[in-house]
Scaffold this motif. Structure first.
Motif, mmCIF file in Angstrom:
data_model
loop_
_atom_site.group_PDB
_atom_site.id
_atom_site.type_symbol
_atom_site.label_atom_id
_atom_site.label_comp_id
_atom_site.label_asym_id
_atom_site.label_seq_id
_atom_site.Cartn_x
_atom_site.Cartn_y
_atom_site.Cartn_z
ATOM 1 N N LEU A 5 76.424 -3.384 -2.641
ATOM 2 C CA LEU A 5 77.345 -2.591 -1.793
ATOM 3 C C LEU A 5 76.546 -1.205 -1.439
ATOM 4 O O LEU A 5 76.781 -1.082 0.020
ATOM 5 N N ASP A 6 75.934 -1.006 -2.242
ATOM 6 C CA ASP A 6 75.203 0.433 -1.928
ATOM 7 C C ASP A 6 74.168 0.080 -0.580
ATOM 8 O O ASP A 6 73.828 1.196 0.130
ATOM 9 N N LEU A 7 73.735 -1.212 -0.646
ATOM 10 C CA LEU A 7 72.572 -1.552 0.247
ATOM 11 C C LEU A 7 73.379 -1.883 1.440
ATOM 12 O O LEU A 7 72.782 -1.574 2.600
ATOM 13 N N SER B 217 80.166 2.621 2.132
ATOM 14 C CA SER B 217 81.428 3.089 2.024
ATOM 15 C C SER B 217 82.632 2.311 1.083
ATOM 16 O O SER B 217 83.016 2.935 0.112
ATOM 17 N N VAL B 218 82.287 1.034 1.189
ATOM 18 C CA VAL B 218 82.978 0.138 0.208
ATOM 19 C C VAL B 218 82.399 0.506 -1.308
ATOM 20 O O VAL B 218 83.266 0.574 -2.202
ATOM 21 N N GLY B 219 81.256 0.630 -1.358
ATOM 22 C CA GLY B 219 80.578 0.745 -2.707
ATOM 23 C C GLY B 219 81.166 2.356 -3.215
ATOM 24 O O GLY B 219 81.483 2.499 -4.197
ATOM 25 N N ALA B 220 81.198 3.158 -2.357
ATOM 26 C CA ALA B 220 81.669 4.669 -2.545
ATOM 27 C C ALA B 220 83.106 4.601 -3.017
ATOM 28 O O ALA B 220 83.538 5.133 -3.873
ATOM 29 N N MET C 228 70.097 -12.970 -5.813
ATOM 30 C CA MET C 228 69.313 -13.444 -4.694
ATOM 31 C C MET C 228 69.856 -12.927 -3.335
ATOM 32 O O MET C 228 69.080 -12.644 -2.648
ATOM 33 N N VAL C 229 71.151 -12.712 -3.158
ATOM 34 C CA VAL C 229 71.627 -12.083 -1.997
ATOM 35 C C VAL C 229 71.140 -10.718 -1.882
ATOM 36 O O VAL C 229 70.506 -10.426 -0.898
ATOM 37 N N PHE C 230 71.274 -10.027 -3.122
ATOM 38 C CA PHE C 230 70.524 -8.688 -3.151
ATOM 39 C C PHE C 230 69.216 -8.531 -2.732
ATOM 40 O O PHE C 230 68.827 -7.622 -1.745
ATOM 41 N N CYS C 231 68.267 -9.639 -3.334
ATOM 42 C CA CYS C 231 66.750 -9.475 -2.767
ATOM 43 C C CYS C 231 66.877 -9.657 -1.419
ATOM 44 O O CYS C 231 65.480 -9.283 -0.664
ATOM 45 N N CYS C 232 67.650 -10.754 -0.942
ATOM 46 C CA CYS C 232 67.462 -11.177 0.679
ATOM 47 C C CYS C 232 67.717 -9.916 1.443
ATOM 48 O O CYS C 232 67.161 -9.566 2.391
ATOM 49 N N ALA C 233 68.918 -9.267 1.036
ATOM 50 C CA ALA C 233 69.218 -8.127 2.025
ATOM 51 C C ALA C 233 68.179 -6.957 1.802
ATOM 52 O O ALA C 233 67.954 -6.233 2.928
ATOM 53 N N LEU C 234 67.733 -6.766 0.718
ATOM 54 C CA LEU C 234 66.695 -5.677 0.515
ATOM 55 C C LEU C 234 65.205 -6.238 1.357
ATOM 56 O O LEU C 234 64.923 -5.359 1.936
#
Length: 331
Positions: free
Chosen positions: A135-137, A141-144, A217-223
């Motif tokens: 969410l931070d990536l 706003s949702v993460g916050a 895996m989603v995080f790694c792809c987003a990064l």
């Protein structure tokens, strides 16, 4: 726990009645003394827990602890310490003495409840950590909204409740030195294996752990997408690659351990596979200590500083950067 309340004591629970033999007879009948393995497991658990202590101290420093990822990591590390106490230190003690469930029924029953609850709790915390980073990536706003300030502690009540559910309302695991691991079946009665089934645990190991791996895996792809315009060989790209491999390693360990534990409680599997499942369970809670020390500059420098091996202090910007890349994504 609900059965203890229902029947008044552990020994009064019909499926956990050890009255057919004395504790010594149960050990001679079904146990196998494994002193070398026991010492190795106890040493591993103690060493990793001692390594975790200065890490927690660094995580709770004001500069780090103000970030939600460090709050989650601190809680996860505390859970790992308790889990290693069960799956390594207590397991090593029981292996050393060649114990089975009926050797120390009260001690093993309570330890089994704790070990199961801690594992399931850690699964949800790991999911919370990667969700926080994702969410931070992609949607700060949702993460916050979910994690800013003390809201992180509110989120962390969910894994606590989840873990306590397994402690109070599901079948605990029981140790057997013959197989060097913990089963739901305490191996007291023949032909009653199905009566010890724990389907919530099956759900946790298949669904929750798999979902967490997918999130990684989603995080790694987003990064990766975030860094696609970064020059090859740059520090940012190297960081991205490190994160991917660290995430993949941790997911692989947890997923394989989960599948093995589910399988061995329903079907006969080779002894080596049972041992592998238990070792991976131990690594799932212990490996992050070594990963943090190897890949996270903030924690590594902080621990060295605590031990008096490093005098310089990481500045705020470095700590902030490390907390949002290396640290926050490697569990």
């Amino acid at each position: 726990m609900n059965n203890i309340i229902k029947y008044g004591s552990i020994s009064a629970i019909p499926l956990y009645n050890c009255s057919a033999h004395t504790p010594e007879e149960w050990s001679q009948k079904d146990g196998v003394q494994r002193p070398i393995v026991g010492i190795i497991e106890m040493t591993y658990g103690i060493v990793v827990n001692l390594l975790y202590i200065p890490m927690i101290s660094v995580m709770m420093e004001k500069e780090q602890f103000k970030m939600s990822c460090f709050k989650i990591m601190t809680f996860l590390t505390i859970i790992d310490i308790f889990a290693l106490t069960v799956n390594s230190i207590i397991t090593g003690f029981l292996s050393y003495h060649g114990a089975v469930y009926c050797t120390y029924p009260n001690f093993i029953y309570i330890s089994g409840m704790a070990g199961l609850g801690l594992w399931c709790c850690s699964c949800i915390i790991a999911m919370s950590l990667v969700t926080n980073r994702l969410l931070d990536l992609i949607c700060p706003s949702v993460g916050a909204f979910f994690f800013d300030g003390n809201r992180t502690f509110l989120v962390l009540t969910l894994p606590v409740i989840y873990g306590l559910y397994f402690v109070f309302f599901t079948t605990p695991i029981a140790f057997s030195s013959k197989y060097l691991t913990w089963f739901f079946d305490p191996l007291i009665f023949e032909g009653k294996q199905s009566e010890y089934s724990n389907f919530p645990h099956f759900f946790n190991n298949i669904m929750v752990v798999a979902f967490t791996c997918c999130l990684y895996m989603v995080f790694c792809c987003a990064l990766g997408a975030k860094l696609k315009n970064v020059d090859a060989g740059s520090a940012a790209q190297k960081t991205s690659t490190q994160i991917f491999f660290q995430s993949a390693m941790i997911c692989a360990v947890n997923q394989v351990a989960s599948v093995i534990y589910v399988s061995m409680n329903f079907i006969d599997v080779p002894f080596w596979l049972i041992v592998l499942g238990h070792v991976l369970w131990e690594l799932g809670h212990g490996a992050p200590a070594f990963i943090y020390m190897n890949f996270n500059r903030t924690l590594r420098n902080g621990v060295l500083r605590k031990l008096g091996l490093k005098k310089s202090k990481v500045n705020a910007s470095t700590a902030h950067h490390s907390g949002r890349t290396n640290v926050s994504t490697i569990h």
